[in-house]
Design a protein around this motif. Structure first.
Motif, PDB file in Angstrom:
ATOM      1  N   ASP A   1      69.752  58.481  59.204  1.00  0.00           N
ATOM      2  CA  ASP A   1      69.233  57.384  58.400  1.00  0.00           C
ATOM      3  C   ASP A   1      69.252  57.717  56.908  1.00  0.00           C
ATOM      4  O   ASP A   1      68.419  57.226  56.134  1.00  0.00           O
ATOM      5  CB  ASP A   1      67.822  57.010  58.844  1.00  0.00           C
ATOM      6  N   GLU A   2      70.202  58.559  56.474  1.00  0.00           N
ATOM      7  CA  GLU A   2      70.368  58.878  55.055  1.00  0.00           C
ATOM      8  C   GLU A   2      70.641  57.589  54.275  1.00  0.00           C
ATOM      9  O   GLU A   2      71.329  56.675  54.752  1.00  0.00           O
ATOM     10  CB  GLU A   2      71.528  59.846  54.865  1.00  0.00           C
ATOM     11  N   SER A   3      70.093  57.494  53.068  1.00  0.00           N
ATOM     12  CA  SER A   3      70.271  56.302  52.237  1.00  0.00           C
ATOM     13  C   SER A   3      70.910  56.691  50.906  1.00  0.00           C
ATOM     14  O   SER A   3      70.234  56.836  49.877  1.00  0.00           O
ATOM     15  CB  SER A   3      68.918  55.619  51.995  1.00  0.00           C
ATOM     16  N   PRO A   4      72.231  56.869  50.892  1.00  0.00           N
ATOM     17  CA  PRO A   4      72.902  57.315  49.668  1.00  0.00           C
ATOM     18  C   PRO A   4      73.001  56.207  48.625  1.00  0.00           C
ATOM     19  O   PRO A   4      73.024  55.020  48.959  1.00  0.00           O
ATOM     20  CB  PRO A   4      74.291  57.717  50.162  1.00  0.00           C
ATOM     21  N   TYR A   5      73.041  56.593  47.369  1.00  0.00           N
ATOM     22  CA  TYR A   5      73.262  55.640  46.282  1.00  0.00           C
ATOM     23  C   TYR A   5      74.252  56.237  45.297  1.00  0.00           C
ATOM     24  O   TYR A   5      74.369  57.463  45.151  1.00  0.00           O
ATOM     25  CB  TYR A   5      71.946  55.287  45.569  1.00  0.00           C
ATOM     26  N   CYS A   6      74.975  55.380  44.593  1.00  0.00           N
ATOM     27  CA  CYS A   6      75.914  55.802  43.557  1.00  0.00           C
ATOM     28  C   CYS A   6      75.796  54.843  42.380  1.00  0.00           C
ATOM     29  O   CYS A   6      75.609  53.644  42.571  1.00  0.00           O
ATOM     30  CB  CYS A   6      77.354  55.798  44.059  1.00  0.00           C
TER      31      CYS A   6
ATOM     32  N   GLU B   1      89.795  51.780  14.274  1.00  0.00           N
ATOM     33  CA  GLU B   1      91.094  51.315  13.803  1.00  0.00           C
ATOM     34  C   GLU B   1      92.036  52.465  13.444  1.00  0.00           C
ATOM     35  O   GLU B   1      93.213  52.449  13.780  1.00  0.00           O
ATOM     36  CB  GLU B   1      90.905  50.403  12.586  1.00  0.00           C
ATOM     37  N   LYS B   2      91.540  53.496  12.774  1.00  0.00           N
ATOM     38  CA  LYS B   2      92.404  54.577  12.312  1.00  0.00           C
ATOM     39  C   LYS B   2      92.283  55.853  13.138  1.00  0.00           C
ATOM     40  O   LYS B   2      93.108  56.750  13.001  1.00  0.00           O
ATOM     41  CB  LYS B   2      92.105  54.894  10.840  1.00  0.00           C
ATOM     42  N   MET B   3      91.273  55.943  13.978  1.00  0.00           N
ATOM     43  CA  MET B   3      91.033  57.181  14.726  1.00  0.00           C
ATOM     44  C   MET B   3      91.516  57.122  16.169  1.00  0.00           C
ATOM     45  O   MET B   3      91.953  58.115  16.723  1.00  0.00           O
ATOM     46  CB  MET B   3      89.536  57.509  14.718  1.00  0.00           C
ATOM     47  N   GLY B   4      91.400  55.965  16.804  1.00  0.00           N
ATOM     48  CA  GLY B   4      91.733  55.868  18.221  1.00  0.00           C
ATOM     49  C   GLY B   4      90.550  55.349  19.015  1.00  0.00           C
ATOM     50  O   GLY B   4      89.680  54.648  18.474  1.00  0.00           O
ATOM     51  N   ASN B   5      90.471  55.707  20.272  1.00  0.00           N
ATOM     52  CA  ASN B   5      89.438  55.193  21.169  1.00  0.00           C
ATOM     53  C   ASN B   5      88.545  56.310  21.690  1.00  0.00           C
ATOM     54  O   ASN B   5      89.024  57.404  22.010  1.00  0.00           O
ATOM     55  CB  ASN B   5      90.075  54.473  22.361  1.00  0.00           C
ATOM     56  N   VAL B   6      87.261  55.994  21.799  1.00  0.00           N
ATOM     57  CA  VAL B   6      86.280  56.921  22.355  1.00  0.00           C
ATOM     58  C   VAL B   6      85.580  56.216  23.507  1.00  0.00           C
ATOM     59  O   VAL B   6      85.190  55.043  23.387  1.00  0.00           O
ATOM     60  CB  VAL B   6      85.259  57.374  21.304  1.00  0.00           C
ATOM     61  N   ALA B   7      85.424  56.906  24.634  1.00  0.00           N
ATOM     62  CA  ALA B   7      84.719  56.353  25.796  1.00  0.00           C
ATOM     63  C   ALA B   7      83.692  57.366  26.287  1.00  0.00           C
ATOM     64  O   ALA B   7      83.888  58.583  26.174  1.00  0.00           O
ATOM     65  CB  ALA B   7      85.702  56.008  26.911  1.00  0.00           C
ATOM     66  N   PHE B   8      82.603  56.856  26.839  1.00  0.00           N
ATOM     67  CA  PHE B   8      81.575  57.701  27.435  1.00  0.00           C
ATOM     68  C   PHE B   8      81.225  57.145  28.802  1.00  0.00           C
ATOM     69  O   PHE B   8      81.046  55.928  28.974  1.00  0.00           O
ATOM     70  CB  PHE B   8      80.320  57.754  26.567  1.00  0.00           C
ATOM     71  N   ASN B   9      81.155  58.021  29.817  1.00  0.00           N
ATOM     72  CA  ASN B   9      80.776  57.629  31.169  1.00  0.00           C
ATOM     73  C   ASN B   9      79.706  58.579  31.701  1.00  0.00           C
ATOM     74  O   ASN B   9      79.789  59.795  31.488  1.00  0.00           O
ATOM     75  CB  ASN B   9      81.989  57.647  32.103  1.00  0.00           C
ATOM     76  N   PHE B  10      78.732  58.006  32.385  1.00  0.00           N
ATOM     77  CA  PHE B  10      77.699  58.798  33.043  1.00  0.00           C
ATOM     78  C   PHE B  10      77.549  58.290  34.474  1.00  0.00           C
ATOM     79  O   PHE B  10      77.439  57.086  34.708  1.00  0.00           O
ATOM     80  CB  PHE B  10      76.360  58.680  32.315  1.00  0.00           C
ATOM     81  N   ASN B  11      77.581  59.205  35.446  1.00  0.00           N
ATOM     82  CA  ASN B  11      77.425  58.781  36.840  1.00  0.00           C
ATOM     83  C   ASN B  11      76.508  59.728  37.590  1.00  0.00           C
ATOM     84  O   ASN B  11      76.221  60.844  37.126  1.00  0.00           O
ATOM     85  CB  ASN B  11      78.786  58.656  37.536  1.00  0.00           C
ATOM     86  N   GLN B  12      76.043  59.258  38.735  1.00  0.00           N
ATOM     87  CA  GLN B  12      75.130  60.052  39.561  1.00  0.00           C
ATOM     88  C   GLN B  12      75.263  59.641  41.011  1.00  0.00           C
ATOM     89  O   GLN B  12      75.478  58.469  41.320  1.00  0.00           O
ATOM     90  CB  GLN B  12      73.684  59.849  39.109  1.00  0.00           C
ATOM     91  N   VAL B  13      75.142  60.630  41.913  1.00  0.00           N
ATOM     92  CA  VAL B  13      75.106  60.365  43.348  1.00  0.00           C
ATOM     93  C   VAL B  13      73.880  61.057  43.909  1.00  0.00           C
ATOM     94  O   VAL B  13      73.515  62.147  43.480  1.00  0.00           O
ATOM     95  CB  VAL B  13      76.380  60.869  44.055  1.00  0.00           C
ATOM     96  N   GLY B  14      73.221  60.406  44.831  1.00  0.00           N
ATOM     97  CA  GLY B  14      72.040  60.989  45.451  1.00  0.00           C
ATOM     98  C   GLY B  14      71.631  60.173  46.656  1.00  0.00           C
ATOM     99  O   GLY B  14      72.403  59.387  47.199  1.00  0.00           O
ATOM    100  N   SER B  15      70.408  60.356  47.075  1.00  0.00           N
ATOM    101  CA  SER B  15      69.885  59.630  48.221  1.00  0.00           C
ATOM    102  C   SER B  15      68.410  59.347  47.986  1.00  0.00           C
ATOM    103  O   SER B  15      67.682  60.173  47.415  1.00  0.00           O
ATOM    104  CB  SER B  15      70.059  60.425  49.514  1.00  0.00           C
ATOM    105  N   THR B  16      67.978  58.159  48.449  1.00  0.00           N
ATOM    106  CA  THR B  16      66.572  57.797  48.333  1.00  0.00           C
ATOM    107  C   THR B  16      65.765  58.230  49.552  1.00  0.00           C
ATOM    108  O   THR B  16      64.548  58.005  49.595  1.00  0.00           O
ATOM    109  CB  THR B  16      66.438  56.272  48.150  1.00  0.00           C
ATOM    110  N   SER B  17      66.426  58.836  50.547  1.00  0.00           N
ATOM    111  CA  SER B  17      65.722  59.276  51.750  1.00  0.00           C
ATOM    112  C   SER B  17      64.861  60.497  51.457  1.00  0.00           C
ATOM    113  O   SER B  17      65.176  61.316  50.583  1.00  0.00           O
ATOM    114  CB  SER B  17      66.722  59.624  52.855  1.00  0.00           C
TER     115      SER B  17
END
Length: 505
Positions: A80-85, A95-111
């Protein structure tokens, strides 16, 4: 409300933030999950930086994204594991420098209790156009655990994206190039991040009010603690956008991945079906997009349908991917429902025959001719209408305008982007290119002083590609220029867009 929406999205995402970065499941984001690893050939959104950091180099403006996913419960130690993502990302174009991106993620369980290690990852990506056809990018990543083990790791990705012309793309990615080790060892167990190498390609299919991409990709996985074990995966994917000239656009995608991958240090057959849907709303020039993705459990399981389900929300520019805008001149002709032709223009007045083009830093104002009677109205974003020489009104043509110079050497290719904010059913249109704005607009002056003119029938295509040739047959020099679009509907009502300034290098 619109200006607060990005803040609300980011705040909600960090509250929900909750996908394992070790191994194959680091390819996340609902749009990419609905296609598979060949999405690396596109990767044109903040989440795309996790597939290929070079892909974001083709983005313009900014975009924020958040995602919540419910992974399959199959394969966990507790029934009965309850995973979340969860995942949150943002991208900004300088315009003159390029593109910057930031991502944050997490995986776990509420059990409680749980056997799932809560693993979080933060990735900072940078990409820019290196040549008109090539972009490069890199991501630095920090991974950490917050319950079992409390281990940490630092690694990086490197990617390249090559678009030799407007219909093809090729990409190469090296992921977790440092093969970083989690520290400290936990329970006398040593673990490294999987190292992956990907090559992918795609063909863009532009049709009238529809764009699509046919994609393929191959990935080499290197993993194992006792000895390095190599496995490979092959993916075929596709994505289609219906109603690209409308305020509401539907996206459909799918894919299939097959091969072998490691599961508990053993090679196992891998077979995964991908599918997804998107609904994009054009909100006064900015896009609000909802994505859904389905992926089945890739290894042999029980008889039940085990699958991951992901939902994401995107807001900003580029909700309908820009790859659909980069197409050949012939495709633009089809999109306008009639062959695009270059109209020969009348020669300028005698007094301007030998007048040189003004330097790029000078933006002269062209005076009104004594022989022409006009209502002096300057076309600006605040004007509700524009006056014709015969006192007829030019209604405002609401478009998001942009220009990209993707020239290669002597082969000039200037792309004019014209995304409608509000669709007007025009029967004809003309695009004028100038060195300077006209003080008083009239078609006679436009034809006399424009450097080049392109026209077509029907609703204007999302983009028009110009080969850089001027009316006199010479190649356009580097400098600052302007373009404007006019049109006419079946009732004879004329329309005029805002002026768009652009630079040719």
């Amino acid at each position: 409300m619109n200006r607060y929406l990005p803040i609300l999205i980011l705040t909600a995402a960090f509250v929900l933030s909750s996908v394992c970065y070790a191994g194959i499941d680091n390819q996340i984001g609902a749009r990419g999950q609905g296609i598979g690893l060949s999405f690396s050939a596109l990767a044109d959104e903040p989440f795309g930086a996790l597939f290929n950091p070079a892909g974001i180099a083709f983005n313009r403006g900014w975009q924020t994204q958040l995602q919540y996913a419910r992974p399959t419960r199959y394969g966990f130690a507790i029934e009965d594991e309850s995973p979340y993502c969860g995942l949150v990302g943002a991208n900004y174009h300088f315009e003159k420098m390029g593109n910057v991106a930031f991502n944050f993620n997490q995986v776990g369980s509420t059990s409680n209790p749980t056997t799932v290690t809560t693993t979080s990852s933060a990735a900072l990506s940078y990409a820019r156009i290196l040549t008109p056809a090539l972009s490069g990018g890199a991501s630095v990543k920090y991974l950490f655990e917050t319950n079992f083990g409390e281990r940490k790791a630092f690694d990086m990705d490197i990617g390249f994206s090559f678009r030799p012309n407007a219909n093809y793309t090729i990409a190469a990615v090296a992921e977790n190039v440092l093969n970083a080790k989690y520290t400290p060892d936990w329970n006398n167990t040593t673990q490294h991040l999987y190292r992956n190498f990907r090559v992918s390609g795609g063909y863009f299919v532009p049709l009238n009010n529809v764009t699509g991409a046919i994609l393929t990709g191959w990935q080499l996985n290197q993993a194992g603690e006792i000895k390095t074990v190599s496995t490979s995966l092959v993916n075929l994917g596709t994505e289609w956008w219906l109603g690209t000239n409308s305020n509401i656009t539907l996206g459909i995608r799918g894919g299939y991945t097959t091969g072998q991958s490691l599961l508990n240090e053993r090679k196992e057959d891998y077979s995964r079906v991908h599918a997804g849907l998107s609904l994009n709303f054009n909100m006064a020039g900015r896009d609000l997009r909802i994505d859904y993705a389905f992926r089945n459990y890739p290894f042999e399981g029980n008889d039940e349908l085990n699958a991951d389900h992901a939902f994401s929300l995107s807001y900003g520019f580029g909700g309908v991917p820009s790859y659909g805008k980069q197409r050949k001149h012939e495709a633009n002709q089809a999109a306008s429902q009639a062959p695009i032709k270059i109209s020969p223009l009348p020669p300028p007045p005698a007094e301007t025959q030998n007048q040189p083009i003004a330097p790029a830093t000078v933006e002269p104002t062209i005076p009104s001719s004594e022989e022409q009677t006009t209502s002096p109205v300057t076309p600006t974003a605040t004007m509700p209408a524009y006056q014709r020489p015969d006192n007829g009104e030019y209604l405002k043509l609401s478009l998001n305008l942009d220009v990209s110079d993707i020239s290669m050497g002597e082969d000039r290719r200037i792309i004019f982007y014209m995304r409608p904010v509000k669709v007007v059913k025009l029967t004809s249109w003309k695009l004028f290119i100038f060195k300077a704005k006209l003080k008083d607009w009239s078609e006679e002056k436009a034809q006399a002083f424009s450097l080049h003119e392109i026209e077509g029938k029907g609703i204007p295509p999302i983009n028009v590609i110009w080969n850089g040739l001027l009316n006199d047959g010479m190649m356009v020099p580097s400098g600052k220029y302007y373009f404007v679009l006019t049109g006419e509907d079946k009732f004879g009502q004329r329309y005029l867009s805002e002026w768009c300034k652009f630079t040719i290098n």
